[in-house]
Design a protein around this motif. Structure first.
Motif, PDB file in Angstrom:
ATOM      1  N   ASP A 116     -66.105  64.407 -68.020  1.00  0.00           N
ATOM      2  CA  ASP A 116     -66.879  63.527 -68.895  1.00  0.00           C
ATOM      3  C   ASP A 116     -66.886  62.104 -68.353  1.00  0.00           C
ATOM      4  OD1 ASP A 116     -68.365  63.080 -71.389  1.00  0.00           O
ATOM      5  OD2 ASP A 116     -66.605  61.905 -71.970  1.00  0.00           O
ATOM      6  N   THR A 117     -65.754  61.612 -67.888  1.00  0.00           N
ATOM      7  CA  THR A 117     -65.665  60.265 -67.316  1.00  0.00           C
ATOM      8  C   THR A 117     -66.549  60.127 -66.083  1.00  0.00           C
ATOM      9  OG1 THR A 117     -63.401  60.030 -68.126  1.00  0.00           O
ATOM     10  CG2 THR A 117     -64.065  58.569 -66.333  1.00  0.00           C
ATOM     11  N   LEU A 118     -66.653  61.192 -65.286  1.00  0.00           N
ATOM     12  CA  LEU A 118     -67.475  61.170 -64.071  1.00  0.00           C
ATOM     13  C   LEU A 118     -68.937  61.560 -64.329  1.00  0.00           C
ATOM     14  CD1 LEU A 118     -64.964  62.846 -61.588  1.00  0.00           C
ATOM     15  CD2 LEU A 118     -65.596  60.425 -61.702  1.00  0.00           C
ATOM     16  N   ASN A 119     -69.305  61.734 -65.603  1.00  0.00           N
ATOM     17  CA  ASN A 119     -70.654  62.152 -65.989  1.00  0.00           C
ATOM     18  C   ASN A 119     -71.039  63.491 -65.358  1.00  0.00           C
ATOM     19  OD1 ASN A 119     -71.267  59.975 -67.709  1.00  0.00           O
ATOM     20  ND2 ASN A 119     -71.664  58.700 -65.921  1.00  0.00           N
ATOM     21  N   LEU A 120     -70.102  64.423 -65.382  1.00  0.00           N
ATOM     22  CA  LEU A 120     -70.326  65.781 -64.897  1.00  0.00           C
ATOM     23  C   LEU A 120     -70.368  66.728 -66.082  1.00  0.00           C
ATOM     24  CD1 LEU A 120     -67.683  65.742 -62.029  1.00  0.00           C
ATOM     25  CD2 LEU A 120     -70.174  65.700 -61.730  1.00  0.00           C
ATOM     26  N   ILE A 121     -70.968  67.890 -65.880  1.00  0.00           N
ATOM     27  CA  ILE A 121     -70.915  68.895 -66.933  1.00  0.00           C
ATOM     28  C   ILE A 121     -69.459  69.351 -67.077  1.00  0.00           C
ATOM     29  CG2 ILE A 121     -73.294  69.666 -66.589  1.00  0.00           C
ATOM     30  CD1 ILE A 121     -72.134  72.117 -65.085  1.00  0.00           C
ATOM     31  N   PRO A 122     -69.075  69.797 -68.265  1.00  0.00           N
ATOM     32  CA  PRO A 122     -67.702  70.289 -68.418  1.00  0.00           C
ATOM     33  C   PRO A 122     -67.461  71.486 -67.503  1.00  0.00           C
ATOM     34  CG  PRO A 122     -68.808  70.113 -70.550  1.00  0.00           C
ATOM     35  CD  PRO A 122     -69.839  69.867 -69.496  1.00  0.00           C
ATOM     36  N   PRO A 123     -66.253  71.649 -67.003  1.00  0.00           N
ATOM     37  CA  PRO A 123     -65.956  72.775 -66.103  1.00  0.00           C
ATOM     38  C   PRO A 123     -65.840  74.110 -66.815  1.00  0.00           C
ATOM     39  CG  PRO A 123     -63.993  71.488 -66.448  1.00  0.00           C
ATOM     40  CD  PRO A 123     -65.101  70.759 -67.154  1.00  0.00           C
ATOM     41  N   ILE A 124     -66.013  74.113 -68.132  1.00  0.00           N
ATOM     42  CA  ILE A 124     -65.991  75.350 -68.903  1.00  0.00           C
ATOM     43  C   ILE A 124     -67.232  75.373 -69.783  1.00  0.00           C
ATOM     44  CG2 ILE A 124     -63.504  75.668 -68.897  1.00  0.00           C
ATOM     45  CD1 ILE A 124     -63.370  74.309 -71.600  1.00  0.00           C
ATOM     46  N   PRO A 125     -67.731  76.550 -70.123  1.00  0.00           N
ATOM     47  CA  PRO A 125     -68.914  76.611 -71.007  1.00  0.00           C
ATOM     48  C   PRO A 125     -68.606  76.015 -72.367  1.00  0.00           C
ATOM     49  CG  PRO A 125     -68.435  78.758 -70.039  1.00  0.00           C
ATOM     50  CD  PRO A 125     -67.290  77.868 -69.702  1.00  0.00           C
ATOM     51  N   THR A 126     -69.559  75.287 -72.912  1.00  0.00           N
ATOM     52  CA  THR A 126     -69.406  74.729 -74.251  1.00  0.00           C
ATOM     53  C   THR A 126     -70.462  75.367 -75.157  1.00  0.00           C
ATOM     54  OG1 THR A 126     -70.828  72.884 -73.640  1.00  0.00           O
ATOM     55  CG2 THR A 126     -68.467  72.526 -73.475  1.00  0.00           C
ATOM     56  N   PRO A 127     -70.127  75.502 -76.445  1.00  0.00           N
ATOM     57  CA  PRO A 127     -71.094  76.100 -77.365  1.00  0.00           C
ATOM     58  C   PRO A 127     -72.343  75.237 -77.485  1.00  0.00           C
ATOM     59  CG  PRO A 127     -68.931  75.859 -78.390  1.00  0.00           C
ATOM     60  CD  PRO A 127     -68.880  75.157 -77.080  1.00  0.00           C
ATOM     61  N   THR A 128     -73.479  75.884 -77.725  1.00  0.00           N
ATOM     62  CA  THR A 128     -74.748  75.188 -77.917  1.00  0.00           C
ATOM     63  C   THR A 128     -75.275  75.534 -79.297  1.00  0.00           C
ATOM     64  OG1 THR A 128     -75.220  75.360 -75.558  1.00  0.00           O
ATOM     65  CG2 THR A 128     -77.077  74.878 -77.016  1.00  0.00           C
ATOM     66  N   VAL A 129     -75.632  74.511 -80.066  1.00  0.00           N
ATOM     67  CA  VAL A 129     -76.189  74.707 -81.393  1.00  0.00           C
ATOM     68  C   VAL A 129     -77.705  74.648 -81.262  1.00  0.00           C
ATOM     69  CG1 VAL A 129     -76.315  73.777 -83.720  1.00  0.00           C
ATOM     70  CG2 VAL A 129     -74.174  73.643 -82.445  1.00  0.00           C
ATOM     71  N   GLU A 130     -78.359  75.653 -81.816  1.00  0.00           N
ATOM     72  CA  GLU A 130     -79.816  75.693 -81.773  1.00  0.00           C
ATOM     73  C   GLU A 130     -80.382  75.604 -83.173  1.00  0.00           C
ATOM     74  OE1 GLU A 130     -81.314  78.947 -79.498  1.00  0.00           O
ATOM     75  OE2 GLU A 130     -79.833  78.641 -77.914  1.00  0.00           O
ATOM     76  N   ASN A 131     -81.599  75.044 -83.310  1.00  0.00           N
ATOM     77  CA  ASN A 131     -82.266  74.959 -84.619  1.00  0.00           C
ATOM     78  C   ASN A 131     -82.910  76.274 -84.960  1.00  0.00           C
ATOM     79  OD1 ASN A 131     -81.511  72.350 -84.862  1.00  0.00           O
ATOM     80  ND2 ASN A 131     -83.423  71.512 -84.092  1.00  0.00           N
TER      81      ASN A 131
END
Length: 131
Positions: A116-131
């Motif tokens: 996050d500090t380096l403005n990179l995607i997280p190294p693990i999948p994160t949940p995505t909320v959809e409408n």
């Protein structure tokens, strides 16, 4: 079981890599094993030094990396662990699997903040909320 965990070095960097699909690769490595004693535990434990590298790759170019180095303390059949390491430069399977699972969990949780500090995607999948 792990009775102590310490990170001694953290390094993260971004490169000027080309565009493309970003892939995340992990490289955990045990670098040494030695006998140690801890005041709160009767008997010896194994001090296991490790490095844990997270590489962000586009094509064949490295876009970024996060490196953690440290050690953990393992309590359980220390003599067998030390003997296997000395003879084979590996850990007994009954130790390797749970140790690597904990190593991934602990190191990846640290790498998320660094990414996050380096403005990179997280190294693990994160949940995505959809409408």
């Amino acid at each position: 079981m792990i009775v102590g965990f310490n990170i001694e070095s953290i390094d993260g960097s971004r490169e000027n890599a080309g565009q493309g699909k970003l892939q995340v690769q992990y490289n955990p490595k045990i670098t040494s094993v030695e006998k140690a004693s801890v005041g709160a535990i009767d008997g010896d434990v194994a001090k296991i030094d490790f490095s844990f590298e997270v590489n962000y790759v586009t094509g064949s170019a490295k876009a970024a990396s996060i490196n953690l180095e440290g050690h953990l303390l393992w309590n359980g059949d220390t003599e067998q662990l030390l003997e296997t390491w000395e003879n084979e430069q590996s850990l007994p399977e009954n130790v390797n699997a749970p140790l690597m699972n904990d190593l991934y969990r602990k190191c990846l949780s640290q790498a998320v903040g660094i990414a996050d500090t380096l403005n990179l995607i997280p190294p693990i999948p994160t949940p995505t909320v959809e409408n």
